[in-house]
Structure formats: C-alpha cells, structure tokens
Design a protein around this motif. Structure first.
Motif, short mmCIF file in Angstrom:
data_model
loop_
_atom_site.label_atom_id
_atom_site.label_comp_id
_atom_site.label_asym_id
_atom_site.label_seq_id
_atom_site.Cartn_x
_atom_site.Cartn_y
_atom_site.Cartn_z
N LEU A 206 11.00 49.59 -22.17
CA LEU A 206 11.17 50.61 -23.21
C LEU A 206 11.96 50.06 -24.39
O LEU A 206 11.67 50.36 -25.55
N MET A 207 12.99 49.23 -24.09
CA MET A 207 13.79 48.62 -25.15
C MET A 207 12.93 47.71 -26.02
O MET A 207 13.02 47.72 -27.25
N ALA A 208 12.04 46.95 -25.36
CA ALA A 208 11.15 46.05 -26.10
C ALA A 208 10.15 46.84 -26.93
O ALA A 208 9.86 46.48 -28.07
N ALA B 257 17.43 53.65 -30.65
CA ALA B 257 16.93 53.80 -29.27
C ALA B 257 17.01 52.47 -28.52
O ALA B 257 17.46 52.43 -27.37
N ALA B 258 16.60 51.38 -29.17
CA ALA B 258 16.63 50.07 -28.51
C ALA B 258 18.06 49.69 -28.17
O ALA B 258 18.37 49.28 -27.05
N LYS B 259 18.95 49.87 -29.13
CA LYS B 259 20.35 49.48 -28.93
C LYS B 259 21.00 50.34 -27.84
O LYS B 259 21.83 49.85 -27.06
N ALA B 260 20.60 51.63 -27.77
CA ALA B 260 21.19 52.54 -26.78
C ALA B 260 20.73 52.20 -25.36
O ALA B 260 21.43 52.50 -24.39
N ALA B 261 19.57 51.57 -25.24
CA ALA B 261 19.03 51.28 -23.90
C ALA B 261 19.71 50.09 -23.24
O ALA B 261 19.79 50.02 -22.01
N ALA B 262 20.21 49.15 -24.06
CA ALA B 262 20.70 47.87 -23.52
C ALA B 262 21.83 48.00 -22.49
O ALA B 262 21.71 47.45 -21.39
N PRO B 263 22.93 48.70 -22.79
CA PRO B 263 24.01 48.77 -21.79
C PRO B 263 23.56 49.48 -20.51
O PRO B 263 23.97 49.09 -19.42
N LEU B 264 22.69 50.50 -20.66
CA LEU B 264 22.18 51.20 -19.46
C LEU B 264 21.36 50.24 -18.61
O LEU B 264 21.54 50.16 -17.39
N GLY B 265 20.47 49.51 -19.26
CA GLY B 265 19.64 48.55 -18.54
C GLY B 265 20.50 47.51 -17.84
O GLY B 265 20.23 47.13 -16.70
N ALA B 266 21.55 47.06 -18.54
CA ALA B 266 22.44 46.05 -17.95
C ALA B 266 23.11 46.58 -16.68
O ALA B 266 23.22 45.87 -15.68
N LEU C 80 19.55 40.24 -16.48
CA LEU C 80 20.91 40.65 -16.80
C LEU C 80 21.44 39.85 -18.01
O LEU C 80 22.04 40.41 -18.93
N LEU C 81 21.16 38.54 -18.01
CA LEU C 81 21.63 37.69 -19.11
C LEU C 81 20.97 38.10 -20.43
O LEU C 81 21.60 38.07 -21.49
N LEU C 82 19.68 38.51 -20.36
CA LEU C 82 18.99 38.96 -21.57
C LEU C 82 19.65 40.21 -22.13
O LEU C 82 19.88 40.33 -23.33
N TYR C 83 19.96 41.16 -21.22
CA TYR C 83 20.64 42.39 -21.65
C TYR C 83 21.99 42.06 -22.29
O TYR C 83 22.33 42.57 -23.36
N LEU C 84 22.78 41.20 -21.60
CA LEU C 84 24.12 40.87 -22.11
C LEU C 84 24.02 40.13 -23.44
O LEU C 84 24.80 40.39 -24.36
N GLY C 85 23.02 39.22 -23.54
CA GLY C 85 22.81 38.50 -24.79
C GLY C 85 22.46 39.46 -25.92
O GLY C 85 22.97 39.33 -27.04
N TYR C 86 21.61 40.43 -25.61
CA TYR C 86 21.21 41.44 -26.60
C TYR C 86 22.43 42.22 -27.09
O TYR C 86 22.61 42.43 -28.29
N LEU D 97 17.70 60.46 -19.11
CA LEU D 97 18.75 61.40 -19.48
C LEU D 97 19.88 60.68 -20.21
O LEU D 97 20.29 61.08 -21.31
N LEU D 98 20.38 59.60 -19.59
CA LEU D 98 21.50 58.87 -20.19
C LEU D 98 21.09 58.24 -21.52
O LEU D 98 21.88 58.20 -22.47
N TRP D 99 19.85 57.78 -21.58
CA TRP D 99 19.33 57.16 -22.81
C TRP D 99 19.32 58.19 -23.94
O TRP D 99 19.80 57.93 -25.04
N LEU D 100 18.77 59.38 -23.61
CA LEU D 100 18.69 60.45 -24.61
C LEU D 100 20.09 60.82 -25.11
O LEU D 100 20.32 60.98 -26.32
N ILE D 101 21.05 60.94 -24.17
CA ILE D 101 22.41 61.31 -24.55
C ILE D 101 23.01 60.22 -25.45
O ILE D 101 23.66 60.52 -26.45
N ARG D 102 22.75 58.96 -25.11
CA ARG D 102 23.29 57.86 -25.92
C ARG D 102 22.69 57.84 -27.32
O ARG D 102 23.39 57.57 -28.30
N ILE D 103 21.38 58.10 -27.41
CA ILE D 103 20.73 58.12 -28.73
C ILE D 103 21.32 59.25 -29.57
O ILE D 103 21.68 59.07 -30.74
N ARG D 104 21.47 60.43 -28.93
CA ARG D 104 22.02 61.59 -29.65
C ARG D 104 23.45 61.30 -30.12
O ARG D 104 23.83 61.64 -31.24
N THR D 105 24.23 60.67 -29.24
CA THR D 105 25.61 60.35 -29.60
C THR D 105 25.65 59.38 -30.79
O THR D 105 26.46 59.54 -31.70
#
Lengths: 149, 244
Positions: free
Chosen positions: B75-77, B94-103, B138-144, B220-228
């Motif tokens: 989804l981030m991609a 949306a992309a930026k909000a997904a990264a920490p959750l994915g990590a 995990l390294l891709l997420y952290l790098g992002y 749910l968490l993604w939506l909340i992060r985007i809204r925030t």
C-alpha cells in the motif's frame, strides 16, 4: 492523460523494471549462495571436498538413528535418491525424529560421513490435529515427510 | 455528508477526505476489536498440532503480522506511485503514515518468528532466504523513515521516499517466493499452494479471522495517522497565519 503524467508513469515503470532487473541479476549471481542447504544429491553432484563447511538437508532416514554414549548420535540424511550418514554430538531439537526434515551444519570427513556441529529441525507446511493424523494413518493415506523436498 | 457518490480522487482533497473519513474511524475500530477477539477465542480453542503441540498457536499471531507487514509495504508503494504520477499531496501523507506502522508489524513478525523458531527448529535465527528477505523489509521501512526526515524540503523528501518505496517493492515477491526458489529452513507455503491449503480447517478459520483482524487494525491505525497528519498541517498553517 496529459504528457507530463505519461512521462512520470514511464519513470515509475522504469524504476520498477530497473529494481527488478538489478535484483534478478544479484539473485542469479548469488543463486548457489542463497541456498540454505545442499541435498544429499547436491553433495554428490557438486563433489564437495572434505573439510569444507556447508549445510546438508533432507529427511532423517527410517531406522537410521542410533544414540551412542552420552550425547553422541548418528543418523542418515536422505532425499530419496542419495544418502549421507551424519555424526553429531549434542542436543537435537524436539522435532528431530525419523522421517522428519533436518538441516545439519558441518563438514565431510575423508571417509565420506558428515560431521555435524549443529542440527536443526525443518518441519513441513502441514498443520493438523493429532486425531486427523491418526485417521489418515488408519486409512493408509499418511505419508511421513512426503511434503519435504 | 451528502448522498452524492464520492470519487476516489475527490478524496485527495484533504477537506473532503477529513469529512468522509471521520465517521469511518469508530466503525473500523469496532470491526477490528470484534474480529481480533473472535480470532483469539478460536485460536486458543483449537486442538494442538500433531507435531508442534501448543506451539502452533504462535502461527495465529506470526502469520497475520507478517502478511500485514507485506500488505502495508504494498500500500505504501502504491501511494508512492500515486504521489509521483498524480502529485496528490494526500498520497504523500498516506505513504509516509504507513511506514512506521509497517515497520512495527515487520518487527513483530520477526520477533514472533524467532520465538517460534527456537523451540521448533532449534534456532532463534538463521540466514535463509525467507528470514533474510524479511529482515530486508524491516531495513527498507527504517531506511524510508530515516530518508523522509533527512530533507528540510517536504516535497523533495516525498519524491525521494517515493522512489525508494517503489524500488523496494521488488522485495515483496522475493519474500513470497523465497521458499520456492531456494532451499530454506523456513517451511514452504501452506495456504496458496498447488493442491490446496495444507492446514486443517480447524487451524485455517482462526488464522483467517486473525489475518482479517490485523488487516483492519492496520487500516484503522493508518487512517488515524493520515488524519492526524492532516490536522497537524492545518494547525501549523493556522499558527503561521496568527504570527504574521
């Protein structure tokens, strides 16, 4: 779609193709190293020299496990085609048993047996309750370790 | 809300997005809670596995977290493609909000896998194709995440991060097919395999519910992060206006 958007889409496709191409080349170059273990057939085909460290994987052959004095244990790893006998001293995982997948790290001795430093269990992708296994065994449909490669 | 149907790109308008997504949050939260609760109840009431015993229950957490971690990257991609091609500001967010959750989901997948590997395989960690490619996720997420904080110019950060996310998506099929392409200690595919699933239906149902539950939890968490993130930007703009 306007020209700018088209150009950007082309850029994204190029990114994906480039990434896939680079990964593909890297994987092709590393193919042999990415393999976690050799099967007994590989060991014969590649003429692995004694003393060289590698991993061997396959099934523990039926009736091949012999416990020696203390923690010594010998067994045969098979892939249905070739066999390699393994000597090991140490604890084996709880899942270790005849007919079960196994991966051993170590080296060949000049006599052709495999001296293992570490023995890991490789279980298959089947999950089922004991009653189902009993029923399969009763009906004769159970094949131990069949899903193993 | 009006009765007019909402086109997906209309949601790219942050105002419209905030209006439409506000009532979705509580319903999504309720659905997540119900699904995970049901999944857990089923997970603790299955019989033990014939060879792994009760340890097999780790699967009901491990597999859904790993799936969700990969879906989150997908989804981030995807959001990154929209961000690069269509230049919708909300896609960047949306992309930026997904990264920490994915990590976090990826880290949980690695931890639960490790806890499962020790008693069953006899090792906490091995460098086989599946485990190594998943560590790379995990390294891709952290790098992002590191890259997105490395620029003072937000637009440039979004461009560069989108490129990293899209190129990194190549790792997703590598994770999926690693157990087919190479010999690995990790077992092969149980669900999407030739000849149908190798998992008994008694295990499949809780696994299925947990997978849906974790997917809903991520959404749910993604939506909340985007809204925030949108609210934060609004607050920032109001503060700027107030000081000038």
């Amino acid at each position: 779609m306007n020209a700018r958007k088209k150009r950007r889409l082309l850029f994204v496709s190029f990114l994906l193709l480039g990434g896939a191409g680079a990964a593909g080349l890297a994987i092709a170059a590393l193919q042999d190293n990415v393999m976690y273990f050799y099967s007994p057939t590989d060991v014969y085909a590649k003429h692995v020299s004694p003393g060289q460290a590698f991993r061997i994987g396959g099934l523990v052959a039926k009736h091949s496990v012999h416990k020696g004095r203390g923690a010594e244990i010998t067994f045969t790893v098979t892939d249905g085609n070739k066999n390699v006998s393994v000597d090991y001293k140490g604890d084996v995982p709880a899942l270790f048993r005849e007919g079960q997948g196994v991966v051993a790290m170590g080296r060949l001795t000049p006599s052709g047996t495999f001296q293992a430093d570490q023995v890991l269990a490789k279980h298959d992708e089947k999950y089922m309750p004991p009653e189902v296994v009993d029923a399969l065994k009763r009906s004769g449909h159970w094949e131990e370790g069949k899903a193993q490669q | 809300m009006t009765g007019k149907p909402v086109h997906i790109f209309e949601l790219a308008n942050p105002k419209r997005f905030m209006d439409v997504s506000a009532p979705v949050v509580p319903w999504l939260a309720a659905a997540t809670t119900v699904t995970i609760t049901l999944g857990l109840i089923l997970a603790f009431n299955t019989p033990p596995d014939y060879q792994q015993g009760d340890t097999v229950r780790i699967m009901f957490i491990h597999v859904p977290t790993a799936w969700t971690a990969m879906m989150a990257y997908g989804l981030m991609a995807l959001a990154s493609v929209v961000s690069l091609v269509n230049r919708h500001p909300l896609a960047d967010v949306a992309a930026k909000a997904a990264a920490p959750l994915g990590a976090v989901f990826t880290a949980l997948g690695l931890i639960t896998g490790s806890l499962w590997g020790r008693p069953m395989w006899g090792a906490w960690w091995v460098w086989d194709g599946r485990l190594t490619s998943f560590l790379l996720l995990l390294l891709l997420y952290l790098g992002y995440i590191a890259l997105s904080d490395a620029f003072s110019d937000e637009t440039r950060a979004a461009r560069v991060c989108a490129i990293l996310a899209i190129v990194g998506a190549v790792n997703l099929p590598i994770i999926e097919f690693s157990v087919q392409w190479w010999t690995t200690l990790h077992q092969g595919e149980s669900i999407l395999r030739r000849g149908g699933p190798a998992i008994s239906p008694v295990f499949l149902w809780p696994l299925f519910l947990m997978a849906i539950g974790f997917t809903l939890l991520f959404l749910l968490l993604w939506l909340i992060r985007i809204r925030t993130a949108v609210l934060k930007r609004r607050t920032w703009n109001l503060m700027l206006r107030a000081t000038t």
